[in-house]
Design a protein around this motif. Structure first.
Motif, PDB file in Angstrom:
ATOM      1  N   PRO A 151     -44.737  17.519  -1.628  1.00  0.00           N
ATOM      2  CA  PRO A 151     -44.443  17.241  -3.040  1.00  0.00           C
ATOM      3  C   PRO A 151     -43.685  18.384  -3.714  1.00  0.00           C
ATOM      4  O   PRO A 151     -43.838  19.551  -3.357  1.00  0.00           O
ATOM      5  N   LEU A 152     -42.853  18.008  -4.691  1.00  0.00           N
ATOM      6  CA  LEU A 152     -42.145  18.950  -5.537  1.00  0.00           C
ATOM      7  C   LEU A 152     -42.387  18.595  -6.995  1.00  0.00           C
ATOM      8  O   LEU A 152     -42.527  17.418  -7.338  1.00  0.00           O
ATOM      9  N   ARG A 153     -42.413  19.597  -7.849  1.00  0.00           N
ATOM     10  CA  ARG A 153     -42.394  19.316  -9.276  1.00  0.00           C
ATOM     11  C   ARG A 153     -41.019  18.760  -9.644  1.00  0.00           C
ATOM     12  O   ARG A 153     -40.009  19.120  -9.030  1.00  0.00           O
ATOM     13  N   LEU A 154     -40.985  17.916 -10.662  1.00  0.00           N
ATOM     14  CA  LEU A 154     -39.719  17.322 -11.061  1.00  0.00           C
ATOM     15  C   LEU A 154     -38.698  18.401 -11.406  1.00  0.00           C
ATOM     16  O   LEU A 154     -37.520  18.294 -11.029  1.00  0.00           O
ATOM     17  N   SER A 155     -39.124  19.431 -12.094  1.00  0.00           N
ATOM     18  CA  SER A 155     -38.200  20.497 -12.465  1.00  0.00           C
ATOM     19  C   SER A 155     -37.606  21.171 -11.233  1.00  0.00           C
ATOM     20  O   SER A 155     -36.408  21.496 -11.195  1.00  0.00           O
ATOM     21  N   ASP A 156     -38.431  21.393 -10.191  1.00  0.00           N
ATOM     22  CA  ASP A 156     -37.936  22.018  -8.966  1.00  0.00           C
ATOM     23  C   ASP A 156     -36.979  21.086  -8.223  1.00  0.00           C
ATOM     24  O   ASP A 156     -35.987  21.542  -7.623  1.00  0.00           O
ATOM     25  N   LEU A 157     -37.291  19.802  -8.246  1.00  0.00           N
ATOM     26  CA  LEU A 157     -36.399  18.825  -7.605  1.00  0.00           C
ATOM     27  C   LEU A 157     -35.011  18.884  -8.231  1.00  0.00           C
ATOM     28  O   LEU A 157     -33.995  18.931  -7.520  1.00  0.00           O
ATOM     29  N   LEU A 158     -34.959  18.894  -9.554  1.00  0.00           N
ATOM     30  CA  LEU A 158     -33.673  18.902 -10.250  1.00  0.00           C
ATOM     31  C   LEU A 158     -32.958  20.234 -10.100  1.00  0.00           C
ATOM     32  O   LEU A 158     -31.726  20.274  -9.964  1.00  0.00           O
ATOM     33  N   ASP A 159     -33.707  21.337 -10.122  1.00  0.00           N
ATOM     34  CA  ASP A 159     -33.085  22.661  -9.967  1.00  0.00           C
ATOM     35  C   ASP A 159     -32.394  22.799  -8.611  1.00  0.00           C
ATOM     36  O   ASP A 159     -31.349  23.450  -8.505  1.00  0.00           O
ATOM     37  N   GLY A 160     -32.969  22.195  -7.582  1.00  0.00           N
ATOM     38  CA  GLY A 160     -32.416  22.327  -6.242  1.00  0.00           C
ATOM     39  C   GLY A 160     -31.625  21.115  -5.791  1.00  0.00           C
ATOM     40  O   GLY A 160     -31.499  20.888  -4.579  1.00  0.00           O
ATOM     41  N   TRP A 161     -31.093  20.353  -6.731  1.00  0.00           N
ATOM     42  CA  TRP A 161     -30.445  19.083  -6.375  1.00  0.00           C
ATOM     43  C   TRP A 161     -29.226  19.292  -5.482  1.00  0.00           C
ATOM     44  O   TRP A 161     -28.427  20.216  -5.696  1.00  0.00           O
ATOM     45  N   GLU A 162     -29.092  18.429  -4.505  1.00  0.00           N
ATOM     46  CA  GLU A 162     -27.976  18.476  -3.555  1.00  0.00           C
ATOM     47  C   GLU A 162     -26.674  18.057  -4.233  1.00  0.00           C
ATOM     48  O   GLU A 162     -26.584  16.974  -4.812  1.00  0.00           O
ATOM     49  N   GLU A 163     -25.678  18.887  -4.130  1.00  0.00           N
ATOM     50  CA  GLU A 163     -24.386  18.583  -4.743  1.00  0.00           C
ATOM     51  C   GLU A 163     -23.779  17.334  -4.110  1.00  0.00           C
ATOM     52  O   GLU A 163     -23.777  17.176  -2.888  1.00  0.00           O
TER      53      GLU A 163
END
Length: 248
Positions: A151-163
């Protein structure tokens, strides 16, 4: 849909699959084949491992409750793994099991639990998630087992989003416009789908999601759907409008 054998039993074997090799079945697999299905010496079984395609195996009994599976021939080569990233707020127990199984059936290649402010389940058993993914693949003739991530926090998911990967965000507060028309306008390339918790996204989460240049907001119609129902509906719409259903 290509011609496929839906009648033979099918097992996931986490071993290298190659002609002539014999692989010991686990106690659970042996019990299923010998006592539930009542198969005997030489009976055919289909096997896959997510890497080496699908193989025809023959049962070789080694003891009263034990057996080997002898690999005879490859029936289907290993296809390219689906690239659809499915992000979801975890549900509790049986409903999460159902959601994972349906996501696999609908072509998700990566399963990413996302912890949101209103999430129902505080923990995710990744081993159980993978077991359900394997079971769905066994039952539906799928040759690739999705990558089951922590699991990831939503904020971490968005911060590390794949270009370059588009994020389709299912917003229960969005206007009930046609999601098919919205998704059909998306450019080619990798995609992700995000389903929130039954309590919905918080105002802060919605604002951040809508502010991302890689996110596309869609509605799932005029009715409020349970999260597991929304998952199936959204995956079907995405695959039909912008996914692998378009190519058959």
């Amino acid at each position: 849909m290509p011609d496929y054998d839906f009648k033979s039993p099918r097992l996931f074997l986490d071993e290298t699959l190659e002609e002539g090799r014999s692989i010991a079945a686990t106690p659970v697999q042996a019990n299923y084949l010998l006592n539930v299905l009542r198969l005997g010496e030489g009976a055919g079984v289909l096997a896959f491992n997510g890497r080496d395609g699908e193989w025809l195996c023959r049962i070789e009994k080694t003891a009263k409750k034990k057996l080997d599976l002898r690999l005879e021939a490859q029936l289907r080569p290993q296809p390219k793994a689906p690239d659809l990233l499915y992000c979801f707020a975890p549900l509790k127990h049986a409903r999460l099991d159902y959601m994972v199984q349906k996501a696999v059936e609908m072509g998700a290649g990566i399963l990413q639990p996302v912890m949101t402010q209103h999430v129902q389940a505080a923990r995710v058993n990744v081993d159980r998630m993978r077991a359900n993914a394997i079971e769905a693949a066994e039952q539906c003739g799928i040759l690739t087992v999705p990558d089951c991530r922590d699991p990831l926090r939503l904020s971490d998911l968005l911060d590390g989003w794949e270009e370059g990967r588009a994020l389709i965000f299912c917003d229960e507060k969005a206007d009930a416009e046609s999601p098919v028309e919205t998704l059909a306008k998306l450019a080619e390339g990798p995609k992700a789908l995000l389903i929130g918790p039954e309590g919905g996204f918080s105002s802060d989460e919605r604002e951040r999601l809508m502010a991302q240049d890689f996110s596309v907001t869609i509605s799932l119609g005029p009715r409020i759907l349970r999260a597991d129902t929304a998952a199936v509906a959204a995956l079907a719409v995405l695959q039909a409008a912008a996914g692998d259903w378009r190519s058959g």
